[in-house]
Motif scaffolding. Structure first.
Motif, PDB file in Angstrom:
ATOM      1  N   ILE A 208      -2.054 -17.363 -53.428  1.00 48.81           N
ATOM      2  CA  ILE A 208      -2.636 -16.501 -52.394  1.00 48.81           C
ATOM      3  C   ILE A 208      -3.602 -15.504 -53.035  1.00 48.81           C
ATOM      4  O   ILE A 208      -4.718 -15.308 -52.541  1.00 48.81           O
ATOM      5  CB  ILE A 208      -1.522 -15.803 -51.587  1.00 48.81           C
ATOM      6  N   LYS A 209      -3.202 -14.878 -54.144  1.00 46.15           N
ATOM      7  CA  LYS A 209      -4.085 -13.945 -54.856  1.00 46.15           C
ATOM      8  C   LYS A 209      -5.354 -14.651 -55.324  1.00 46.15           C
ATOM      9  O   LYS A 209      -6.453 -14.105 -55.224  1.00 46.15           O
ATOM     10  CB  LYS A 209      -3.372 -13.334 -56.069  1.00 46.15           C
ATOM     11  N   GLN A 210      -5.191 -15.854 -55.865  1.00 48.70           N
ATOM     12  CA  GLN A 210      -6.348 -16.616 -56.337  1.00 48.70           C
ATOM     13  C   GLN A 210      -7.305 -16.922 -55.190  1.00 48.70           C
ATOM     14  O   GLN A 210      -8.525 -16.790 -55.342  1.00 48.70           O
ATOM     15  CB  GLN A 210      -5.900 -17.914 -57.012  1.00 48.70           C
ATOM     16  N   LEU A 211      -6.777 -17.320 -54.032  1.00 48.17           N
ATOM     17  CA  LEU A 211      -7.643 -17.619 -52.892  1.00 48.17           C
ATOM     18  C   LEU A 211      -8.356 -16.362 -52.412  1.00 48.17           C
ATOM     19  O   LEU A 211      -9.545 -16.421 -52.078  1.00 48.17           O
ATOM     20  CB  LEU A 211      -6.867 -18.254 -51.740  1.00 48.17           C
ATOM     21  N   GLU A 212      -7.668 -15.249 -52.378  1.00 49.17           N
ATOM     22  CA  GLU A 212      -8.324 -14.001 -51.969  1.00 49.17           C
ATOM     23  C   GLU A 212      -9.522 -13.705 -52.875  1.00 49.17           C
ATOM     24  O   GLU A 212     -10.591 -13.329 -52.389  1.00 49.17           O
ATOM     25  CB  GLU A 212      -7.328 -12.844 -51.983  1.00 49.17           C
ATOM     26  N   ALA A 213      -9.363 -13.877 -54.176  1.00 43.42           N
ATOM     27  CA  ALA A 213     -10.464 -13.631 -55.120  1.00 43.42           C
ATOM     28  C   ALA A 213     -11.589 -14.645 -54.918  1.00 43.42           C
ATOM     29  O   ALA A 213     -12.775 -14.279 -54.924  1.00 43.42           O
ATOM     30  CB  ALA A 213      -9.945 -13.683 -56.554  1.00 43.42           C
TER      31      ALA A 213
ATOM     32  N   ASP B 145      -7.637 -27.477 -56.947  1.00 43.76           N
ATOM     33  CA  ASP B 145      -8.696 -26.810 -57.703  1.00 43.76           C
ATOM     34  C   ASP B 145      -9.976 -26.680 -56.883  1.00 43.76           C
ATOM     35  O   ASP B 145     -11.072 -26.984 -57.348  1.00 43.76           O
ATOM     36  CB  ASP B 145      -8.964 -27.549 -59.019  1.00 43.76           C
ATOM     37  N   ALA B 146      -9.824 -26.214 -55.660  1.00 51.65           N
ATOM     38  CA  ALA B 146     -10.969 -26.019 -54.775  1.00 51.65           C
ATOM     39  C   ALA B 146     -11.583 -24.638 -55.020  1.00 51.65           C
ATOM     40  O   ALA B 146     -10.994 -23.795 -55.700  1.00 51.65           O
ATOM     41  CB  ALA B 146     -10.525 -26.159 -53.323  1.00 51.65           C
ATOM     42  N   VAL B 147     -12.766 -24.404 -54.443  1.00 50.63           N
ATOM     43  CA  VAL B 147     -13.475 -23.151 -54.690  1.00 50.63           C
ATOM     44  C   VAL B 147     -13.207 -22.095 -53.620  1.00 50.63           C
ATOM     45  O   VAL B 147     -13.613 -20.947 -53.769  1.00 50.63           O
ATOM     46  CB  VAL B 147     -15.000 -23.360 -54.854  1.00 50.63           C
ATOM     47  N   GLY B 148     -12.524 -22.452 -52.530  1.00 46.26           N
ATOM     48  CA  GLY B 148     -12.214 -21.502 -51.479  1.00 46.26           C
ATOM     49  C   GLY B 148     -11.702 -22.204 -50.241  1.00 46.26           C
ATOM     50  O   GLY B 148     -11.485 -23.424 -50.251  1.00 46.26           O
ATOM     51  N   ALA B 149     -11.520 -21.422 -49.184  1.00 46.12           N
ATOM     52  CA  ALA B 149     -11.007 -21.974 -47.929  1.00 46.12           C
ATOM     53  C   ALA B 149     -11.689 -21.287 -46.757  1.00 46.12           C
ATOM     54  O   ALA B 149     -12.255 -20.205 -46.892  1.00 46.12           O
ATOM     55  CB  ALA B 149      -9.493 -21.797 -47.839  1.00 46.12           C
TER      56      ALA B 149
ATOM     57  N   LEU C 161       1.747 -16.864 -37.722  1.00 42.88           N
ATOM     58  CA  LEU C 161       1.125 -18.186 -37.813  1.00 42.88           C
ATOM     59  C   LEU C 161      -0.193 -18.181 -38.591  1.00 42.88           C
ATOM     60  O   LEU C 161      -0.427 -19.052 -39.426  1.00 42.88           O
ATOM     61  CB  LEU C 161       0.924 -18.761 -36.407  1.00 42.88           C
ATOM     62  N   GLU C 162      -1.058 -17.206 -38.346  1.00 47.39           N
ATOM     63  CA  GLU C 162      -2.325 -17.162 -39.078  1.00 47.39           C
ATOM     64  C   GLU C 162      -2.090 -16.883 -40.562  1.00 47.39           C
ATOM     65  O   GLU C 162      -2.734 -17.478 -41.424  1.00 47.39           O
ATOM     66  CB  GLU C 162      -3.265 -16.108 -38.493  1.00 47.39           C
ATOM     67  N   VAL C 163      -1.135 -16.018 -40.860  1.00 49.79           N
ATOM     68  CA  VAL C 163      -0.788 -15.745 -42.262  1.00 49.79           C
ATOM     69  C   VAL C 163      -0.281 -17.024 -42.915  1.00 49.79           C
ATOM     70  O   VAL C 163      -0.687 -17.364 -44.035  1.00 49.79           O
ATOM     71  CB  VAL C 163       0.267 -14.611 -42.356  1.00 49.79           C
ATOM     72  N   LEU C 164       0.589 -17.743 -42.227  1.00 50.68           N
ATOM     73  CA  LEU C 164       1.105 -19.009 -42.754  1.00 50.68           C
ATOM     74  C   LEU C 164      -0.033 -19.979 -43.036  1.00 50.68           C
ATOM     75  O   LEU C 164      -0.064 -20.623 -44.086  1.00 50.68           O
ATOM     76  CB  LEU C 164       2.092 -19.640 -41.765  1.00 50.68           C
ATOM     77  N   GLY C 165      -0.986 -20.079 -42.112  1.00 57.99           N
ATOM     78  CA  GLY C 165      -2.121 -20.973 -42.319  1.00 57.99           C
ATOM     79  C   GLY C 165      -2.894 -20.639 -43.572  1.00 57.99           C
ATOM     80  O   GLY C 165      -3.223 -21.519 -44.369  1.00 57.99           O
ATOM     81  N   TRP C 166      -3.191 -19.355 -43.766  1.00 63.85           N
ATOM     82  CA  TRP C 166      -3.918 -18.941 -44.977  1.00 63.85           C
ATOM     83  C   TRP C 166      -3.090 -19.190 -46.230  1.00 63.85           C
ATOM     84  O   TRP C 166      -3.623 -19.608 -47.264  1.00 63.85           O
ATOM     85  CB  TRP C 166      -4.329 -17.472 -44.887  1.00 63.85           C
ATOM     86  N   GLU C 167      -1.797 -18.948 -46.160  1.00 61.50           N
ATOM     87  CA  GLU C 167      -0.945 -19.158 -47.338  1.00 61.50           C
ATOM     88  C   GLU C 167      -0.894 -20.628 -47.737  1.00 61.50           C
ATOM     89  O   GLU C 167      -0.999 -20.964 -48.930  1.00 61.50           O
ATOM     90  CB  GLU C 167       0.461 -18.619 -47.067  1.00 61.50           C
ATOM     91  N   LEU C 168      -0.749 -21.514 -46.750  1.00 55.17           N
ATOM     92  CA  LEU C 168      -0.699 -22.936 -47.079  1.00 55.17           C
ATOM     93  C   LEU C 168      -2.073 -23.464 -47.488  1.00 55.17           C
ATOM     94  O   LEU C 168      -2.176 -24.362 -48.327  1.00 55.17           O
ATOM     95  CB  LEU C 168      -0.092 -23.721 -45.916  1.00 55.17           C
ATOM     96  N   ALA C 169      -3.130 -22.892 -46.942  1.00 55.73           N
ATOM     97  CA  ALA C 169      -4.478 -23.228 -47.420  1.00 55.73           C
ATOM     98  C   ALA C 169      -4.629 -22.791 -48.871  1.00 55.73           C
ATOM     99  O   ALA C 169      -5.210 -23.512 -49.691  1.00 55.73           O
ATOM    100  CB  ALA C 169      -5.537 -22.568 -46.540  1.00 55.73           C
ATOM    101  N   ALA C 170      -4.081 -21.622 -49.221  1.00 53.99           N
ATOM    102  CA  ALA C 170      -4.142 -21.132 -50.601  1.00 53.99           C
ATOM    103  C   ALA C 170      -3.416 -22.075 -51.552  1.00 53.99           C
ATOM    104  O   ALA C 170      -3.907 -22.369 -52.655  1.00 53.99           O
ATOM    105  CB  ALA C 170      -3.545 -19.728 -50.689  1.00 53.99           C
ATOM    106  N   VAL C 171      -2.262 -22.558 -51.134  1.00 56.55           N
ATOM    107  CA  VAL C 171      -1.519 -23.524 -51.947  1.00 56.55           C
ATOM    108  C   VAL C 171      -2.359 -24.782 -52.157  1.00 56.55           C
ATOM    109  O   VAL C 171      -2.447 -25.317 -53.263  1.00 56.55           O
ATOM    110  CB  VAL C 171      -0.161 -23.847 -51.287  1.00 56.55           C
ATOM    111  N   THR C 172      -3.017 -25.239 -51.097  1.00 56.54           N
ATOM    112  CA  THR C 172      -3.875 -26.427 -51.187  1.00 56.54           C
ATOM    113  C   THR C 172      -5.026 -26.182 -52.157  1.00 56.54           C
ATOM    114  O   THR C 172      -5.335 -27.034 -52.995  1.00 56.54           O
ATOM    115  CB  THR C 172      -4.410 -26.813 -49.800  1.00 56.54           C
TER     116      THR C 172
END
Length: 155
Positions: free
Chosen positions: A14-19, A129-133, A113-124
């Motif tokens: 999650i921290k990595q996706l935020e950055a 090794d994607a560049v963002g979501a 639900l929206e938090v869950l979506g972002w968290e699971l997107a972050a895991v993905t």
């Protein structure tokens, strides 16, 4: 079920996706374009009819407000198979490591639900090794979550 290390690993994702998303916002102004279009595995961000940013995407999953759940893209028969490769990698990772929320089609969380979506997107994003979501609203209050494999200015 999940291994002991997963909660900390997920929090780091999650921290990595935020950055990563902060960098995309600063560099490409993702979230400020007046229009986007899903075309051939790409999200094209435009303004006044001119395409400005081109991203290659995969679909992580979707949220459904009525059902109060997340549905992994790999379990959604309405999505094109060519956009599910990374979601399938997440499922494999979940099966291999005994992480139910990655290996089961649905994840239920009625409160956030929206938090869950972002968290699971972050895991993905972390696994693949994607560049963002990116989150795209859908009818009835749900959303579709994409991960960016590449991102570039159109010209």
């Amino acid at each position: 079920m999940k291994p002991n290390w997963y909660s900390a690993w997920r929090a780091e994702a999650i921290k990595q996706l935020e950055a990563k998303n902060k960098r995309l916002e600063e560099e490409f102004r993702i979230g400020h374009w007046s229009r986007y279009d899903l075309s051939n595995g790409k999200l094209l961000f435009s303004k006044d009819g001119a395409i400005n940013v081109i991203t290659e995407i995969q679909i992580a999953g979707s949220t459904n407000v009525k059902a109060q759940n997340w549905l992994w893209a790999w379990a959604n028969s309405n999505l094109p198979d060519s956009l599910l490769r990374d979601a399938k990698l997440v499922r494999f990772f979940g099966e291999k490591n005994g992480i139910d929320e990655l290996a089961q089609a649905y994840v239920i969380d009625g409160d956030q639900l929206e938090v869950l979506g972002w968290e699971l997107a972050a895991v993905t994003v972390r696994i693949c090794d994607a560049v963002g979501a990116y989150r795209s609203p859908r009818g009835e209050g749900g959303a579709l979550y994409y991960i960016f494999k590449t991102i570039n200015w159109a010209s």
